[in-house]
Design a protein around this motif. Sequence first.
Motif, PDB file in Angstrom:
ATOM      1  N   PHE A 162       0.660  -1.153   0.126  1.00 23.66           N
ATOM      2  CA  PHE A 162       0.152   0.141  -0.008  1.00 23.66           C
ATOM      3  C   PHE A 162       0.897   1.324   0.082  1.00 23.66           C
ATOM      4  CE2 PHE A 162      -2.852  -3.111   1.597  1.00 23.66           C
ATOM      5  CZ  PHE A 162      -4.017  -2.653   0.763  1.00 23.66           C
ATOM      6  N   PHE A 163       1.894   1.330   0.513  1.00 23.79           N
ATOM      7  CA  PHE A 163       2.809   2.392   0.555  1.00 23.79           C
ATOM      8  C   PHE A 163       4.039   2.341  -0.584  1.00 23.79           C
ATOM      9  CE2 PHE A 163       6.762   4.602   2.580  1.00 23.79           C
ATOM     10  CZ  PHE A 163       6.137   5.676   2.308  1.00 23.79           C
ATOM     11  N   TYR A 164       4.455   1.219  -0.919  1.00 22.10           N
ATOM     12  CA  TYR A 164       5.551   1.029  -1.958  1.00 22.10           C
ATOM     13  C   TYR A 164       4.963   1.388  -3.465  1.00 22.10           C
ATOM     14  CZ  TYR A 164       9.131  -0.641   1.235  1.00 22.10           C
ATOM     15  OH  TYR A 164       9.965  -0.677   2.167  1.00 22.10           O
ATOM     16  N   CYS A 165       3.810   1.626  -3.676  1.00 25.38           N
ATOM     17  CA  CYS A 165       2.947   1.947  -4.858  1.00 25.38           C
ATOM     18  C   CYS A 165       2.572   3.457  -4.977  1.00 25.38           C
ATOM     19  CB  CYS A 165       1.683   0.998  -4.994  1.00 25.38           C
ATOM     20  SG  CYS A 165       0.321   1.361  -4.038  1.00 25.38           S
ATOM     21  N   LEU A 166       3.193   4.203  -4.255  1.00 21.09           N
ATOM     22  CA  LEU A 166       2.626   5.442  -3.851  1.00 21.09           C
ATOM     23  C   LEU A 166       2.821   6.267  -5.350  1.00 21.09           C
ATOM     24  CD1 LEU A 166       1.664   7.693  -2.006  1.00 21.09           C
ATOM     25  CD2 LEU A 166       4.034   7.992  -1.396  1.00 21.09           C
ATOM     26  N   ALA A 167       4.141   6.149  -5.912  1.00 17.50           N
ATOM     27  CA  ALA A 167       4.276   6.850  -7.169  1.00 17.50           C
ATOM     28  C   ALA A 167       3.209   6.457  -8.266  1.00 17.50           C
ATOM     29  CB  ALA A 167       5.718   6.425  -7.732  1.00 17.50           C
ATOM     30  N   GLY A 168       3.034   5.133  -8.219  1.00 18.42           N
ATOM     31  CA  GLY A 168       2.046   4.478  -9.368  1.00 18.42           C
ATOM     32  C   GLY A 168       0.967   5.124  -9.110  1.00 18.42           C
ATOM     33  N   TRP A 169       0.292   5.339  -7.941  1.00 21.24           N
ATOM     34  CA  TRP A 169      -1.002   6.088  -7.871  1.00 21.24           C
ATOM     35  C   TRP A 169      -0.964   7.572  -7.993  1.00 21.24           C
ATOM     36  CZ3 TRP A 169      -5.635   4.665  -5.254  1.00 21.24           C
ATOM     37  CH2 TRP A 169      -6.508   5.793  -4.992  1.00 21.24           C
ATOM     38  N   TRP A 170       0.156   8.246  -8.031  1.00 24.22           N
ATOM     39  CA  TRP A 170       0.275   9.407  -8.299  1.00 24.22           C
ATOM     40  C   TRP A 170       0.385   9.735  -9.991  1.00 24.22           C
ATOM     41  CZ3 TRP A 170       0.075  13.419  -4.765  1.00 24.22           C
ATOM     42  CH2 TRP A 170       0.156  14.546  -5.129  1.00 24.22           C
ATOM     43  N   LEU A 171       0.845   8.451 -10.645  1.00 23.81           N
ATOM     44  CA  LEU A 171       0.968   8.722 -12.024  1.00 23.81           C
ATOM     45  C   LEU A 171      -0.463   8.602 -12.958  1.00 23.81           C
ATOM     46  CD1 LEU A 171       4.233   6.822 -12.772  1.00 23.81           C
ATOM     47  CD2 LEU A 171       3.721   9.050 -13.350  1.00 23.81           C
ATOM     48  N   VAL A 172      -1.488   8.127 -12.220  1.00 23.65           N
ATOM     49  CA  VAL A 172      -2.759   7.890 -12.958  1.00 23.65           C
ATOM     50  C   VAL A 172      -3.291   8.987 -13.615  1.00 23.65           C
ATOM     51  CG1 VAL A 172      -5.089   7.010 -12.662  1.00 23.65           C
ATOM     52  CG2 VAL A 172      -3.152   5.670 -11.314  1.00 23.65           C
ATOM     53  N   HIS A 173      -3.362  10.216 -12.840  1.00 23.04           N
ATOM     54  CA  HIS A 173      -3.900  11.130 -13.477  1.00 23.04           C
ATOM     55  C   HIS A 173      -2.791  12.399 -13.495  1.00 23.04           C
ATOM     56  CE1 HIS A 173      -7.707   9.365 -12.880  1.00 23.04           C
ATOM     57  NE2 HIS A 173      -7.615   9.280 -11.865  1.00 23.04           N
ATOM     58  N   ALA A 174      -1.620  12.120 -13.640  1.00 21.55           N
ATOM     59  CA  ALA A 174      -0.581  13.016 -13.629  1.00 21.55           C
ATOM     60  C   ALA A 174      -0.568  13.705 -15.098  1.00 21.55           C
ATOM     61  CB  ALA A 174       1.010  12.106 -13.630  1.00 21.55           C
ATOM     62  N   SER A 175      -0.120  15.097 -14.822  1.00 24.23           N
ATOM     63  CA  SER A 175      -0.412  15.930 -16.041  1.00 24.23           C
ATOM     64  C   SER A 175       1.114  16.323 -16.571  1.00 24.23           C
ATOM     65  CB  SER A 175      -1.043  17.406 -15.808  1.00 24.23           C
ATOM     66  OG  SER A 175      -0.432  17.864 -14.679  1.00 24.23           O
ATOM     67  N   GLY A 176       1.374  16.919 -17.621  1.00 24.93           N
ATOM     68  CA  GLY A 176       2.645  17.060 -17.997  1.00 24.93           C
ATOM     69  C   GLY A 176       3.437  15.974 -18.872  1.00 24.93           C
ATOM     70  N   PRO A 177       4.056  15.795 -19.930  1.00 23.68           N
ATOM     71  CA  PRO A 177       4.735  14.957 -20.541  1.00 23.68           C
ATOM     72  C   PRO A 177       6.187  14.631 -20.057  1.00 23.68           C
ATOM     73  CG  PRO A 177       4.645  16.630 -22.282  1.00 23.68           C
ATOM     74  CD  PRO A 177       3.681  17.040 -20.963  1.00 23.68           C
ATOM     75  N   MET A 178       6.699  13.614 -20.167  1.00 23.53           N
ATOM     76  CA  MET A 178       7.959  13.417 -19.815  1.00 23.53           C
ATOM     77  C   MET A 178       8.962  13.460 -20.959  1.00 23.53           C
ATOM     78  SD  MET A 178       9.715   9.949 -18.026  1.00 23.53           S
ATOM     79  CE  MET A 178       9.255  10.305 -16.568  1.00 23.53           C
ATOM     80  N   SER A 179      10.030  14.285 -20.823  1.00 24.74           N
ATOM     81  CA  SER A 179      10.946  14.567 -22.034  1.00 24.74           C
ATOM     82  C   SER A 179      11.903  13.242 -22.163  1.00 24.74           C
ATOM     83  CB  SER A 179      11.899  15.910 -21.677  1.00 24.74           C
ATOM     84  OG  SER A 179      12.804  15.356 -20.766  1.00 24.74           O
ATOM     85  N   LEU A 180      12.234  13.043 -23.207  1.00 24.95           N
ATOM     86  CA  LEU A 180      12.905  11.730 -23.507  1.00 24.95           C
ATOM     87  C   LEU A 180      14.427  11.854 -22.921  1.00 24.95           C
ATOM     88  CD1 LEU A 180      12.591  11.185 -27.477  1.00 24.95           C
ATOM     89  CD2 LEU A 180      11.469  10.178 -25.666  1.00 24.95           C
ATOM     90  N   ILE A 181      14.976  13.058 -22.331  1.00 18.10           N
ATOM     91  CA  ILE A 181      16.183  13.168 -21.860  1.00 18.10           C
ATOM     92  C   ILE A 181      15.877  12.751 -20.356  1.00 18.10           C
ATOM     93  CG2 ILE A 181      17.753  14.919 -20.891  1.00 18.10           C
ATOM     94  CD1 ILE A 181      17.381  16.453 -23.465  1.00 18.10           C
ATOM     95  N   ALA A 182      14.800  13.248 -19.778  1.00 15.40           N
ATOM     96  CA  ALA A 182      14.636  12.814 -18.485  1.00 15.40           C
ATOM     97  C   ALA A 182      14.329  11.263 -18.510  1.00 15.40           C
ATOM     98  CB  ALA A 182      13.179  13.618 -17.893  1.00 15.40           C
ATOM     99  N   ALA A 183      13.855  10.740 -19.459  1.00 16.01           N
ATOM    100  CA  ALA A 183      13.351   9.329 -19.344  1.00 16.01           C
ATOM    101  C   ALA A 183      14.893   8.489 -19.403  1.00 16.01           C
ATOM    102  CB  ALA A 183      12.550   9.061 -20.456  1.00 16.01           C
ATOM    103  N   ALA A 184      15.754   9.155 -20.322  1.00 18.11           N
ATOM    104  CA  ALA A 184      16.729   8.310 -20.554  1.00 18.11           C
ATOM    105  C   ALA A 184      17.742   8.426 -19.082  1.00 18.11           C
ATOM    106  CB  ALA A 184      17.770   8.993 -21.533  1.00 18.11           C
TER     107      ALA A 184
END
Length: 366
Positions: free
Chosen positions: A220-242
Motif C-alpha cells: 500500500f505504501f510502495y506503490c505511492l508513485a504509481g498512484w500519483w501517475l494515474v492522473h499526472a499531467s505534463g509529458p516526460m521528456s526523452l532526456i529525463a526518461a533516459a
Amino acid sequence: MTASELHFLLSTLSGTTLLEAAVMMLVFFGALFLGSVLLPGRRIAGPDHEGKLHDYKLNGLALFLVTVIVAGLAQVFGWFSLSVLYTHFAALFVATNVFAFALSGWLYYRAVRTRNASPGISQGFFFGVELNPTWLGVDLKLFSYRPSLIGLALFNASFAVVQYETYGGLTLAMALYQIFTFLYVLNYFQFEYGMTHTWDMVSERFGWMLIWGDYVLVPFFYCLAGWWLVHASGPMSLIAAAAIILLFAFGFWLFRGANEQKHRFKRDPGVTIWGQPARSLDGRLLVSGFWGIGRHLNYTGEICIYLAFALTTGFESWVPYLLPAWLAGLLWHRSRRDDHRCRTKYGELWGRYTQRVRYSMLPFVY
C-alpha cells in the motif's frame, strides 16, 4: 495525494466495499497459500536457526508468473478488471490491516500456548515469538513476501489499467514505472533463494512488526508513485526518461549485484568475482567486488531504484518522494544495526574488516 484523491478514497469506503474487499483479500491470500503448497519448487536448507536447519520450498517465481498470466487473461477477456483494486484501495487497506492484526494475534497465541509461558504481550506480539512459524508445511515468514510483492505488482498494474481506461493510453512515465516495478518484483522471485540468508529471515522473529510490514506497508505504501501517475499531467521528456532509466539500471546493478556476490560467496568461498578469485578475511568476510568498496552498497542500490520510481512522477509534488526518503532512513538505520550485530558476532575480525572497507553506503562520504 491531492484533496480530491483523498476524497475519492474516503468516498469508496462503505459496508459493501469493505465486505467485497475482505472477500477479495481472503481469496487472494488463500490462492497464494494454496499455490505455495501445490506448485512444484526446489527445496533448500537455510542457515542454522536456533541450532537446527530450516527447510524452504522455493516456488515464488512460479506463483508470480501464474498470477501474472491469470490476471492478464482476466483483463484481456473481460472476466475481471484490475481497476477494482484502484476503486477498492481504501477498503482493501482497512481489510488488510485487520488481517495483519489477526494473524499476529493468532501466531502469538499459538506460540504462547505451545510454550506454556508468556514472553509478555508487548514484546511477543510486536516482535514475535517464533523465528520461523510454519503451517501445513509452508514457512509463513517466507510466504508473506509473496502476497506482499505480488500484491504490490497487482496494485501497480491496476494503476496502468485505470489510466488506459480513462485516457485511452499510457503516458511514457507510466510505461517506465510499470517496466521498472515489474522487473523489480520479477527479480525478487528469481532471487528468492537469497532471501534465506537475509537478516529478516535469519534473526527477526515473526510478529506484528514484520507481518504489518509485509501485508500492509509494502503493497500500500510502495506503490505511492504509481498512484500519483494515474492522473499526472505534463509529458516526460526523452532526456529525463533516459536519465531515469540509467539511474534505475545503476541501482538495479548495484542492489542485485551486491546481494548475488554475497550469496555466491556464502555457498562457495572459492567463487570468482569480477574475474578474480574471491578475497576474504579468514574465509568469513568478503572483501571482493562491491563488498570491497562498501559494507552496505546493496542498500544504496535499493534507494536508487526507489528514487527512480519517484522520479517518474516529475516534481509537481513532494508526496511520491516520501518513499525513497523513508527507505533511505530505514536502510541507514538498518546499516547501523547490521554493523552493531556484526561487531558482536565477529569481534576483532569485524574491526579488521572496517579498517579494510571503510565506507558503509557512500564511498568516500559515509
